[in-house]
Design a protein around this motif. Structure first.
Motif, PDB file in Angstrom:
ATOM      1  N   ALA A 139       0.819  -1.215   0.000  1.00 43.73           N
ATOM      2  CA  ALA A 139       0.000   0.000   0.000  1.00 43.73           C
ATOM      3  C   ALA A 139       0.851   1.263   0.000  1.00 43.73           C
ATOM      4  CB  ALA A 139      -0.927   0.000   1.217  1.00 43.73           C
ATOM      5  N   THR A 140       1.979   1.242   0.720  1.00 43.35           N
ATOM      6  CA  THR A 140       2.862   2.410   0.770  1.00 43.35           C
ATOM      7  C   THR A 140       3.467   2.687  -0.592  1.00 43.35           C
ATOM      8  OG1 THR A 140       3.386   1.901   3.074  1.00 43.35           O
ATOM      9  CG2 THR A 140       4.846   3.422   1.927  1.00 43.35           C
ATOM     10  N   GLN A 141       3.887   1.632  -1.288  1.00 47.55           N
ATOM     11  CA  GLN A 141       4.451   1.823  -2.616  1.00 47.55           C
ATOM     12  C   GLN A 141       3.390   2.294  -3.604  1.00 47.55           C
ATOM     13  OE1 GLN A 141       6.801  -1.478  -3.998  1.00 47.55           O
ATOM     14  NE2 GLN A 141       8.333  -1.222  -2.396  1.00 47.55           N
ATOM     15  N   LEU A 142       2.173   1.822  -3.454  1.00 54.61           N
ATOM     16  CA  LEU A 142       1.085   2.305  -4.314  1.00 54.61           C
ATOM     17  C   LEU A 142       0.901   3.809  -4.144  1.00 54.61           C
ATOM     18  CD1 LEU A 142      -1.379   2.014  -6.172  1.00 54.61           C
ATOM     19  CD2 LEU A 142      -2.720   1.385  -4.154  1.00 54.61           C
ATOM     20  N   GLN A 143       0.890   4.270  -2.901  1.00 55.26           N
ATOM     21  CA  GLN A 143       0.719   5.704  -2.634  1.00 55.26           C
ATOM     22  C   GLN A 143       1.876   6.506  -3.233  1.00 55.26           C
ATOM     23  OE1 GLN A 143       0.588   6.677   1.527  1.00 55.26           O
ATOM     24  NE2 GLN A 143      -0.106   8.757   1.190  1.00 55.26           N
ATOM     25  N   GLU A 144       3.101   6.026  -3.035  1.00 57.28           N
ATOM     26  CA  GLU A 144       4.270   6.712  -3.576  1.00 57.28           C
ATOM     27  C   GLU A 144       4.228   6.730  -5.106  1.00 57.28           C
ATOM     28  OE1 GLU A 144       8.197   8.482  -3.729  1.00 57.28           O
ATOM     29  OE2 GLU A 144       6.686   8.321  -2.133  1.00 57.28           O
ATOM     30  N   ALA A 145       3.860   5.595  -5.693  1.00 55.76           N
ATOM     31  CA  ALA A 145       3.810   5.502  -7.157  1.00 55.76           C
ATOM     32  C   ALA A 145       2.765   6.446  -7.738  1.00 55.76           C
ATOM     33  CB  ALA A 145       3.513   4.068  -7.579  1.00 55.76           C
ATOM     34  N   GLN A 146       1.611   6.522  -7.094  1.00 59.94           N
ATOM     35  CA  GLN A 146       0.558   7.411  -7.596  1.00 59.94           C
ATOM     36  C   GLN A 146       1.003   8.863  -7.522  1.00 59.94           C
ATOM     37  OE1 GLN A 146      -2.703   6.148  -8.843  1.00 59.94           O
ATOM     38  NE2 GLN A 146      -2.280   8.132  -9.789  1.00 59.94           N
ATOM     39  N   THR A 170       0.325  14.428 -23.555  1.00 63.43           N
ATOM     40  CA  THR A 170       1.127  15.471 -22.948  1.00 63.43           C
ATOM     41  C   THR A 170       2.430  15.591 -23.716  1.00 63.43           C
ATOM     42  OG1 THR A 170       2.084  13.868 -21.429  1.00 63.43           O
ATOM     43  CG2 THR A 170       0.118  15.019 -20.679  1.00 63.43           C
ATOM     44  N   SER A 171       3.306  16.506 -23.301  1.00 63.18           N
ATOM     45  CA  SER A 171       4.481  16.822 -24.113  1.00 63.18           C
ATOM     46  C   SER A 171       5.748  16.120 -23.654  1.00 63.18           C
ATOM     47  CB  SER A 171       4.705  18.341 -24.097  1.00 63.18           C
ATOM     48  OG  SER A 171       4.892  18.789 -22.762  1.00 63.18           O
ATOM     49  N   LEU A 172       5.695  15.238 -22.670  1.00 65.60           N
ATOM     50  CA  LEU A 172       6.893  14.522 -22.229  1.00 65.60           C
ATOM     51  C   LEU A 172       6.755  13.022 -22.474  1.00 65.60           C
ATOM     52  CD1 LEU A 172       7.901  16.294 -18.899  1.00 65.60           C
ATOM     53  CD2 LEU A 172       8.833  16.625 -21.183  1.00 65.60           C
ATOM     54  N   ASN A 173       6.179  12.662 -23.593  1.00 64.38           N
ATOM     55  CA  ASN A 173       5.989  11.259 -23.955  1.00 64.38           C
ATOM     56  C   ASN A 173       5.095  10.502 -22.979  1.00 64.38           C
ATOM     57  OD1 ASN A 173       7.541  11.536 -26.218  1.00 64.38           O
ATOM     58  ND2 ASN A 173       9.391  10.682 -25.314  1.00 64.38           N
ATOM     59  N   LEU A 174       4.244  11.210 -22.258  1.00 71.30           N
ATOM     60  CA  LEU A 174       3.319  10.569 -21.326  1.00 71.30           C
ATOM     61  C   LEU A 174       1.881  10.779 -21.798  1.00 71.30           C
ATOM     62  CD1 LEU A 174       4.788  11.581 -17.848  1.00 71.30           C
ATOM     63  CD2 LEU A 174       5.153   9.472 -19.128  1.00 71.30           C
ATOM     64  N   PRO A 175       1.102   9.704 -21.848  1.00 76.06           N
ATOM     65  CA  PRO A 175      -0.314   9.858 -22.178  1.00 76.06           C
ATOM     66  C   PRO A 175      -1.052  10.564 -21.036  1.00 76.06           C
ATOM     67  CG  PRO A 175       0.427   7.570 -22.361  1.00 76.06           C
ATOM     68  CD  PRO A 175       1.483   8.329 -21.626  1.00 76.06           C
ATOM     69  N   LYS A 176      -2.331  10.774 -21.226  1.00 79.92           N
ATOM     70  CA  LYS A 176      -3.145  11.362 -20.165  1.00 79.92           C
ATOM     71  C   LYS A 176      -3.290  10.396 -18.993  1.00 79.92           C
ATOM     72  CE  LYS A 176      -4.273  15.461 -21.739  1.00 79.92           C
ATOM     73  NZ  LYS A 176      -3.842  16.687 -21.022  1.00 79.92           N
ATOM     74  N   ALA A 177      -3.669  10.944 -17.842  1.00 82.06           N
ATOM     75  CA  ALA A 177      -3.754  10.144 -16.620  1.00 82.06           C
ATOM     76  C   ALA A 177      -4.704   8.963 -16.769  1.00 82.06           C
ATOM     77  CB  ALA A 177      -4.202  11.036 -15.455  1.00 82.06           C
ATOM     78  N   SER A 178      -5.728   9.096 -17.599  1.00 80.81           N
ATOM     79  CA  SER A 178      -6.715   8.023 -17.751  1.00 80.81           C
ATOM     80  C   SER A 178      -6.117   6.763 -18.372  1.00 80.81           C
ATOM     81  CB  SER A 178      -7.887   8.503 -18.607  1.00 80.81           C
ATOM     82  OG  SER A 178      -7.424   8.946 -19.876  1.00 80.81           O
ATOM     83  N   ALA A 179      -4.924   6.871 -18.958  1.00 78.65           N
ATOM     84  CA  ALA A 179      -4.277   5.697 -19.552  1.00 78.65           C
ATOM     85  C   ALA A 179      -3.642   4.805 -18.500  1.00 78.65           C
ATOM     86  CB  ALA A 179      -3.214   6.143 -20.556  1.00 78.65           C
ATOM     87  N   PHE A 180      -3.513   5.315 -17.264  1.00 77.29           N
ATOM     88  CA  PHE A 180      -2.839   4.579 -16.195  1.00 77.29           C
ATOM     89  C   PHE A 180      -3.822   4.212 -15.092  1.00 77.29           C
ATOM     90  CE2 PHE A 180       0.219   7.498 -18.083  1.00 77.29           C
ATOM     91  CZ  PHE A 180       1.347   6.709 -18.271  1.00 77.29           C
ATOM     92  N   GLN A 181      -3.735   2.980 -14.626  1.00 77.42           N
ATOM     93  CA  GLN A 181      -4.527   2.543 -13.477  1.00 77.42           C
ATOM     94  C   GLN A 181      -3.624   1.716 -12.562  1.00 77.42           C
ATOM     95  OE1 GLN A 181      -7.665   0.743 -15.980  1.00 77.42           O
ATOM     96  NE2 GLN A 181      -9.117   2.031 -14.875  1.00 77.42           N
ATOM     97  N   LEU A 182      -3.488   2.166 -11.320  1.00 78.16           N
ATOM     98  CA  LEU A 182      -2.646   1.495 -10.339  1.00 78.16           C
ATOM     99  C   LEU A 182      -3.513   0.931  -9.220  1.00 78.16           C
ATOM    100  CD1 LEU A 182       0.216   4.163  -9.974  1.00 78.16           C
ATOM    101  CD2 LEU A 182      -0.001   2.337 -11.673  1.00 78.16           C
ATOM    102  N   TYR A 183      -3.225  -0.315  -8.818  1.00 73.87           N
ATOM    103  CA  TYR A 183      -4.036  -0.964  -7.792  1.00 73.87           C
ATOM    104  C   TYR A 183      -3.148  -1.713  -6.794  1.00 73.87           C
ATOM    105  CZ  TYR A 183      -7.918  -0.423 -11.131  1.00 73.87           C
ATOM    106  OH  TYR A 183      -8.859   0.075 -12.005  1.00 73.87           O
ATOM    107  N   GLN A 184      -3.701  -1.870  -5.592  1.00 75.60           N
ATOM    108  CA  GLN A 184      -3.106  -2.788  -4.626  1.00 75.60           C
ATOM    109  C   GLN A 184      -3.840  -4.115  -4.747  1.00 75.60           C
ATOM    110  OE1 GLN A 184      -3.497  -1.715  -0.496  1.00 75.60           O
ATOM    111  NE2 GLN A 184      -2.259  -3.445   0.217  1.00 75.60           N
TER     112      GLN A 184
END
Length: 360
Positions: A139-146, A170-184
């Motif tokens: 859970a701690t790593q999930l929080q840090e990663a997010q 976005t302009s740094l080779n990163l898609p929008k936040a909706s492309a990422f989903q992080l879970y524990q």
């Protein structure tokens, strides 16, 4: 002011001053006894947070030009790059039309550096589609990663967009936040996943993704009861290829070496038979649904164990004057020196492909 009130105020003021003096005296004695006031103890005041990186894998300690890497974060990122290169999803082109859509299930993603770096390295923002689902037990790593992911995305959106960038990236080779989903969640046991996690993971099977990947970067040997459940889900449900850095047992390991390795793994909370030989590992992938002819296992031990062991020794020596102990890591370094010397365990890059992936 009445006399009793004045007296109470004065007594309170004196008590407050004495308390402050006492605390300062305690701090002074503590500093002078430890020698910190004239030593190096004030290093704590110079730390900038959040830390610039929180990578954690064994690292790939050789650059493409053959020179040795000296810093942990560079070696760890280089390990990820080696994995992506072996999988064939590095993108050297800025053209979106030449880069296929990619979906990634990343099991054991750490503190977020791996997530951000993957999207940057494969040029995710220029692909027609990109989706990333990450699972971690911690859970701690999930929080840090997010937090790290949010910071990277925020930094990207603050930069002026290039004329060729679409509004969806976005302009740094990163898609929008909706492309990422992080879970524990326990990636080793898909049957334990809550409905939201299962739904997110199975969405990666969408046929619009021509490249689907399960990624396990230096974590699969911890999976209990085994790697089989996640391999099977990836191959048979997601129709996803697999790329991993893992540890395998040498075919020539003696009985006593094998026993020592299994005891070591048990101490490190790994299943008793987590370390397989190359033949056993290949057979397990085939059993789970991967094409026997498209399983590649490459020994990269020369670029892993020695470099990490050397780094741990140097880091211990450099940090000791500051009162920082790396005793536990130094002991781990001795283990990797043993691996490097005997090759009872080998560090390998694994790529497995399912037949007709992307055509289902």
């Amino acid at each position: 002011m009445p006399l009793p009130s004045l007296s109470s105020f004065f007594l309170g003021f004196v008590a407050g001053c004495l308390t402050i003096l006492l605390l300062l005296a305690i701090a002074a004695v503590s500093l002078t006894r430890s020698g910190d006031i004239y030593g190096l103890g004030h290093w704590k005041l110079n730390i900038r947070t959040p830390f610039p990186s929180m990578w954690m894998n064994l690292g790939y300690w050789t650059r493409d030009d053959g020179t040795a890497i000296q810093h942990f974060d560079e070696a760890a990122r280089n390990m990820l790059r080696q994995l992506l290169q072996a999988a064939g999803i590095l993108s050297d082109s800025s053209s979106a039309s030449s880069s296929p859509s990619v979906a990634v299930l990343d099991v054991g993603f750490g503190c977020g550096d791996q997530t951000v770096a993957l999207a940057e390295i494969i040029n995710a923002s220029r692909r027609p589609q990109f989706r990333y689902v990450g699972l971690t037990l911690n859970a701690t790593q999930l929080q840090e990663a997010q937090q790290r992911l949010d910071a990277a995305l925020s930094h990207s959106t603050q930069d002026p967009p290039s004329s060729s960038s679409s509004s969806s990236t976005t302009s740094l080779n990163l898609p929008k936040a909706s492309a990422f989903q992080l879970y524990q969640a326990d990636a080793a046991q898909p049957t334990s996943w809550p409905p939201a996690v299962l739904s997110s993971v199975t969405s990666l099977a969408d046929a619009s993704f021509s490249e689907r990947w399960l990624m396990g970067l230096d974590c699969l040997y911890h999976f209990s009861p085994s790697r089989k459940p996640i391999f099977t889900l990836a191959a048979r449900t997601l129709h996803a290829n697999v790329m991993a850095f893992d540890l395998i047992l040498s075919d020539s390991a003696s009985f006593w070496q094998t026993l020592a390795v299994r005891i070591l793994g048990f101490v490190l909370l790994c299943p008793w038979r987590t370390f397989l030989t190359e033949r056993e590992y290949r057979e397990q992938l085939v059993e789970c649904g991967y094409d026997r002819e498209q399983v590649e296992i490459r020994d990269v031990s020369d670029h892993v164990f020695g470099g990490l062991a050397s780094h741990l020794r140097k880091q211990d020596a450099v940090l000791r004057p500051y009162g920082i102990s790396l005793t536990a890591y130094a002991l781990v370094g001795r283990v990797y020196e043993w691996f490097d010397r005997t090759r009872v365990l080998k560090g390998v890059v694994v790529v497995g492909r399912v037949s007709h992936c992307g055509l289902s």
